[in-house]
Design a protein around this motif. Structure first.
Motif, mmCIF file in Angstrom:
data_model
loop_
_atom_site.group_PDB
_atom_site.id
_atom_site.type_symbol
_atom_site.label_atom_id
_atom_site.label_comp_id
_atom_site.label_asym_id
_atom_site.label_seq_id
_atom_site.Cartn_x
_atom_site.Cartn_y
_atom_site.Cartn_z
ATOM 1 N N ARG A 1 0.832 -1.204 0.000
ATOM 2 C CA ARG A 1 0.000 0.000 0.000
ATOM 3 C C ARG A 1 0.865 1.251 0.000
ATOM 4 N NH1 ARG A 1 -3.812 2.500 -2.236
ATOM 5 N NH2 ARG A 1 -5.210 3.727 -0.924
ATOM 6 N N LEU A 2 1.961 1.220 0.756
ATOM 7 C CA LEU A 2 2.857 2.380 0.777
ATOM 8 C C LEU A 2 3.454 2.629 -0.603
ATOM 9 C CD1 LEU A 2 4.289 4.465 2.744
ATOM 10 C CD2 LEU A 2 6.217 2.881 2.672
ATOM 11 N N LEU A 3 3.863 1.563 -1.298
ATOM 12 C CA LEU A 3 4.443 1.717 -2.631
ATOM 13 C C LEU A 3 3.395 2.198 -3.631
ATOM 14 C CD1 LEU A 3 6.740 -1.449 -2.819
ATOM 15 C CD2 LEU A 3 7.405 0.920 -2.328
ATOM 16 N N GLN A 4 2.151 1.734 -3.474
ATOM 17 C CA GLN A 4 1.084 2.222 -4.341
ATOM 18 C C GLN A 4 0.893 3.730 -4.185
ATOM 19 O OE1 GLN A 4 -2.244 -0.142 -3.123
ATOM 20 N NE2 GLN A 4 -1.810 -1.815 -4.544
ATOM 21 N N VAL A 5 0.903 4.189 -2.954
ATOM 22 C CA VAL A 5 0.750 5.621 -2.691
ATOM 23 C C VAL A 5 1.933 6.389 -3.278
ATOM 24 C CG1 VAL A 5 0.687 7.389 -0.897
ATOM 25 C CG2 VAL A 5 -0.671 5.304 -0.638
ATOM 26 N N ALA A 6 3.144 5.864 -3.095
ATOM 27 C CA ALA A 6 4.346 6.539 -3.585
ATOM 28 C C ALA A 6 4.301 6.731 -5.100
ATOM 29 C CB ALA A 6 5.588 5.738 -3.187
ATOM 30 N N LEU B 1 -0.811 6.649 6.590
ATOM 31 C CA LEU B 1 -0.851 6.429 8.044
ATOM 32 C C LEU B 1 -1.204 4.977 8.361
ATOM 33 C CD1 LEU B 1 -2.603 9.737 9.161
ATOM 34 C CD2 LEU B 1 -0.170 9.148 9.354
ATOM 35 N N TRP B 2 -2.141 4.399 7.597
ATOM 36 C CA TRP B 2 -2.487 2.990 7.813
ATOM 37 C C TRP B 2 -1.313 2.065 7.524
ATOM 38 C CZ3 TRP B 2 -2.638 -1.141 4.366
ATOM 39 C CH2 TRP B 2 -3.181 -2.325 4.873
ATOM 40 N N ALA B 3 -0.600 2.369 6.441
ATOM 41 C CA ALA B 3 0.522 1.509 6.044
ATOM 42 C C ALA B 3 1.645 1.549 7.061
ATOM 43 C CB ALA B 3 1.034 1.929 4.671
ATOM 44 N N MET B 4 1.856 2.678 7.713
ATOM 45 C CA MET B 4 3.004 2.828 8.613
ATOM 46 C C MET B 4 2.697 2.370 10.036
ATOM 47 S SD MET B 4 5.376 3.781 6.674
ATOM 48 C CE MET B 4 6.558 3.954 8.010
ATOM 49 N N ALA C 1 1.203 13.251 -0.159
ATOM 50 C CA ALA C 1 0.149 12.239 -0.221
ATOM 51 C C ALA C 1 -1.208 12.854 0.104
ATOM 52 C CB ALA C 1 0.469 11.101 0.737
ATOM 53 N N GLY C 2 -1.213 13.782 1.077
ATOM 54 C CA GLY C 2 -2.456 14.464 1.420
ATOM 55 C C GLY C 2 -3.004 15.273 0.260
ATOM 56 N N TYR C 3 -2.124 15.881 -0.539
ATOM 57 C CA TYR C 3 -2.530 16.652 -1.710
ATOM 58 C C TYR C 3 -3.310 15.776 -2.690
ATOM 59 C CZ TYR C 3 -2.009 19.319 -6.064
ATOM 60 O OH TYR C 3 -2.242 19.974 -7.251
ATOM 61 N N TYR C 4 -2.965 14.457 -2.741
ATOM 62 C CA TYR C 4 -3.658 13.519 -3.621
ATOM 63 C C TYR C 4 -4.754 12.741 -2.891
ATOM 64 C CZ TYR C 4 -0.140 14.342 -7.218
ATOM 65 O OH TYR C 4 0.658 14.916 -8.171
ATOM 66 N N GLY C 5 -5.039 13.140 -1.652
ATOM 67 C CA GLY C 5 -6.082 12.462 -0.889
ATOM 68 C C GLY C 5 -5.683 11.099 -0.374
ATOM 69 N N LEU C 6 -4.380 10.856 -0.188
ATOM 70 C CA LEU C 6 -3.894 9.533 0.204
ATOM 71 C C LEU C 6 -3.206 9.532 1.565
ATOM 72 C CD1 LEU C 6 -2.409 8.517 -3.272
ATOM 73 C CD2 LEU C 6 -4.529 7.664 -2.246
ATOM 74 N N GLU C 7 -3.420 10.581 2.353
ATOM 75 C CA GLU C 7 -2.758 10.676 3.653
ATOM 76 C C GLU C 7 -3.182 9.536 4.585
ATOM 77 O OE1 GLU C 7 -2.267 13.849 7.367
ATOM 78 O OE2 GLU C 7 -3.355 14.401 5.555
ATOM 79 N N ASP C 8 -4.457 9.189 4.612
ATOM 80 C CA ASP C 8 -4.927 8.126 5.488
ATOM 81 C C ASP C 8 -4.316 6.782 5.107
ATOM 82 O OD1 ASP C 8 -6.454 9.918 6.878
ATOM 83 O OD2 ASP C 8 -8.333 9.441 5.847
#
Length: 463
Positions: A231-236, A459-462, A449-456
Motif C-alpha cells: 500500500r505504501l508503494l502504491q501511494v508513492a 498512516l495505515w501503512a506505517m 500524499a495528502g494533496y492527492y487524498g492519500l494521507e490516510d
C-alpha cells in the motif's frame, strides 16, 4: 517456386508434395551448413532423435532455401511437415502424426527460430536462459539455476542462433563486433558475446519477457512484499514521488518498476528510455525510446544521455529510465528537479546508501565537474524514495528495505528507513521466514500524499 525438373532419384515423392524442393540444377544453400549434421539434444531422445537426424539431413539436402525465405513461419511449417511425412513413408519410418509434427517443428525452429532454445522460451517456469558455449545451457526456475540437457550441435550452430537474434532487430554480432545487447520479438532481453572474448564458446544470456503482468497485488500474494508495504508503494507511485529501485542482477528491479508504473494516471504522458526495451506500461500515452550502439565504423551511436536530453523536449509528465549506469544520471536528476515529478529508474546497488554513493560517482563521471556537496544536494532534492529489492538464497525476491531521503545534515544525505525485511529463520523446505517491519515513523512525503487524498492510506501503512 515450383520445381523445373524432378528432385534426386532417392526422393521421388518430394516433387509432388512440396514447393520447397529446388530444381536438380540448384545446389543446397550454404545456410544448410548451419543446420545439418547432428541435431541438438533436449527436444528429442532415443529413437526419435536418431530418426530426426536422418530426416533432417535429407530435408536440408533437398529443400530450396531461396524459396523457403519467402514463406512465413506457418507456411514453412506446413511445407516442412509434408516433406517429413513423405520422407517417413519413403524410408519406412513408423512415426505417429504427433512425432512427425515434433520432428518438423524442431527443423523449423532450427531454420527460422532459435533452435533448441525454443522450448525454453515457451516454458513459463523459466525466467532466465544462459548459454555457456554449445554444450552447456542453464535456466533459472523459481530463483534457482538448473543445468538442462539441451545442447547445440557445435559452436557454429550456437553462433548462427546468436547472429539470427541480433539480425532480427537490425544489429550484428561477429568477430569484428563480438558483443551486443538485443531483444527478441516478444521483448525478452538478450546479451550476446562471442569468441575470442568468450573463451569457452558463444555466450547467450536471455532475460525472458514475462507474459503475465506482475502487479503489486501479485507481489503481496507471492510474499515479495507485505500488504502494508504494498500500500505504501502504491501511494508513492500514485502521488508522483521520484523513485529509485535498487538491487543486484536478477533481483527483480525491472519487475518491481513495472508493477509501480501500473499506478501512474493513464492521462499522463510517459517517456521510457532503455538500452533494451523491457518496461511494460499499460497506459495509453507512452513513448518508448531505445539506445543504439555504434556501427562497424564506430559511428551512429545514440546514448542514454542523448535520449534523456531529447526526452525533455517531448513534453513528458514522467520519465522512466530502465537503468542509470553512467553520465546520464546527472540529466536524470535534473529532470526530476525540473517538473518531471514521479520519474523512476533502477540502479545496481546492495543497499540504499550504496545506491546514493553510486549515483554520486556516476554524476562525477559526467563532463560537468561539480563539487560533491552540490551533487549530494541535487540527489537529496531530486530523489524521494529508494526501494531495495533482493533475490535471497531461497530463490525468492523480496523488498528488503524502503528508505526516504529527508534532506542534508552537513555534507551527508539523511535517510529515513520506512520498511525493512526482518529475517526470522528457515523453514524445513528451505524457504526463508521473516516479516516486513514498519519503522512507524511519519514519512516526509505525507503532505504530498495528502494533496492527492492519500494521507490516510500512508498512516495505515506505517502503523
Amino acid at each position: 517456386m515450383e520445381p523445373e525438373s524432378p528432385p534426386p532419384a532417392t526422393d521421388p515423392s518430394l516433387s509432388e508434395s512440396s514447393p520447397l524442393v529446388p530444381p536438380a540444377s540448384v545446389q543446397a544453400s550454404p545456410a544448410a551448413a548451419v543446420m545439418e549434421d547432428e541435431p541438438s539434444e533436449g527436444r528429442h531422445s532415443g529413437r526419435l532423435k536418431s530418426v530426426r537426424q536422418t530426416i533432417g539431413k535429407k530435408v536440408y539436402q533437398t529443400i530450396d532455401f531461396d524459396a523457403a525465405v519467402h514463406l512465413d513461419r506457418e507456411a514453412l511449417a506446413r511445407e516442412i511437415g509434408k516433406m517429413v511425412a513423405d520422407i517417413s513413408v519413403e524410408d519406412g519410418y513408423r512415426l505417429t502424426a504427433a512425432e512427425q509434427k515434433e520432428v518438423a517443428d524442431a527443423l523449423v525452429d532450427d531454420m527460422v527460430g532459435l533452435g533448441p532454445l525454443e522450448d525454453l522460451l515457451e516454458d513459463e517456469t523459466v525466467t532466465d536462459i544462459m548459454v555457456n558455449g554449445p554444450s552447456q545451457v542453464y535456466v533459472e526456475r523459481n530463483g534457482k539455476l538448473v543445468l538442462t540437457p539441451i545442447t547445440f550441435r557445435d559452436e557454429a550452430h550456437a553462433t548462427a542462433i546468436a547472429q539470427r537474434i541480433a539480425y532480427n532487430i537490425g544489429r550484428r554480432v561477429d568477430e569484428a563486433s563480438p558483443m551486443v545487447d538485443a531483444r527478441l520479438m516478444d521483448g525478452s532481453r538478450v546479451n550476446i558475446i562471442l569468441p575470442p572474448l568468450a573463451i569457452d564458446g558463444c555466450s547467450i544470456s536471455i532475460r525472458k519477457f514475462a507474459k503475465r503482468k506482475i502487479t503489486l497485488d501479485d507481489m503481496i500474494r507471492q510474499d515479495n512484499i507485505s500488504e502494508k508495504l504494498g500500500r505504501l508503494l502504491q501511494v508513492a507511485a500514485a502521488c508522483r514521488l521520484n523513485i529509485i529501485v535498487s538491487g543486484g542482477t536478477g533481483s527483480g528491479k525491472t519487475t518491481l518498476l513495472n508493477a509501480l508504473s501500473r499506478l501512474i494516471d493513464p492521462q499522463e504522458r510517459i517517456v521510457t528510455i532503455e538500452d533494451a526495451a523491457e518496461i511494460q506500461l499499460q497506459q495509453p500515452h507512452v513513448v518508448r525510446l531505445e539506445t543504439r550502439p555504434p556501427n562497424v565504423e564506430g559511428r551512429g551511436e545514440i546514448t542514454m544521455r542523448s535520449l534523456l536530453k531529447n526526452s525533455l523536449r517531448m513534453r513528458p509528465d514522467r520519465i522512466i529510465v530502465g537503468e542509470v549506469r553512467g553520465e546520464e544520471t546527472l540529466d536524470m536528476l535534473q529532470a526530476m528537479n525540473t517538473g518531471h515529478d514521479g520519474s523512476m529508474s533502477t540502479i545496481h546497488a546492495n543497499t540504499p546508501r550504496d545506491a546514493l554513493t553510486r549515483i554520486e560517482n556516476m554524476v562525477m563521471s559526467s563532463s560537468m565537474q561539480l563539487p560533491s556537496k552540490a551533487i549530494r544536494a541535487q540527489i537529496s532534492s531530486a530523489v524521494d524514495l529508494i526501494v531495495q529489492i533482493e533475490r535471497m538464497r531461497d530463490g525468492k525476491r523480496r523488498v528488503t528495505n524502503v528508505s526516504e531521503l529527508i534532506g542534508m545534515e552537513g555534507d551527508i544525505i539523511t535517510l529515513q528507513e520506512l520498511f525493512r525485511f526482518q529475517y526470522e529463520g528457515e523453514a524445513r523446505d528451505g524457504q526463508l521466514m521473516g516479516r516486513f517491519v514498519s519503522s512507524e515513523v511519519r514519512p516526509r512525503f505525507i503532505e504530498q500524499a495528502g494533496y492527492y487524498g492519500l494521507e490516510d492510506a500512508v498512516l495505515w501503512a506505517m502503523t
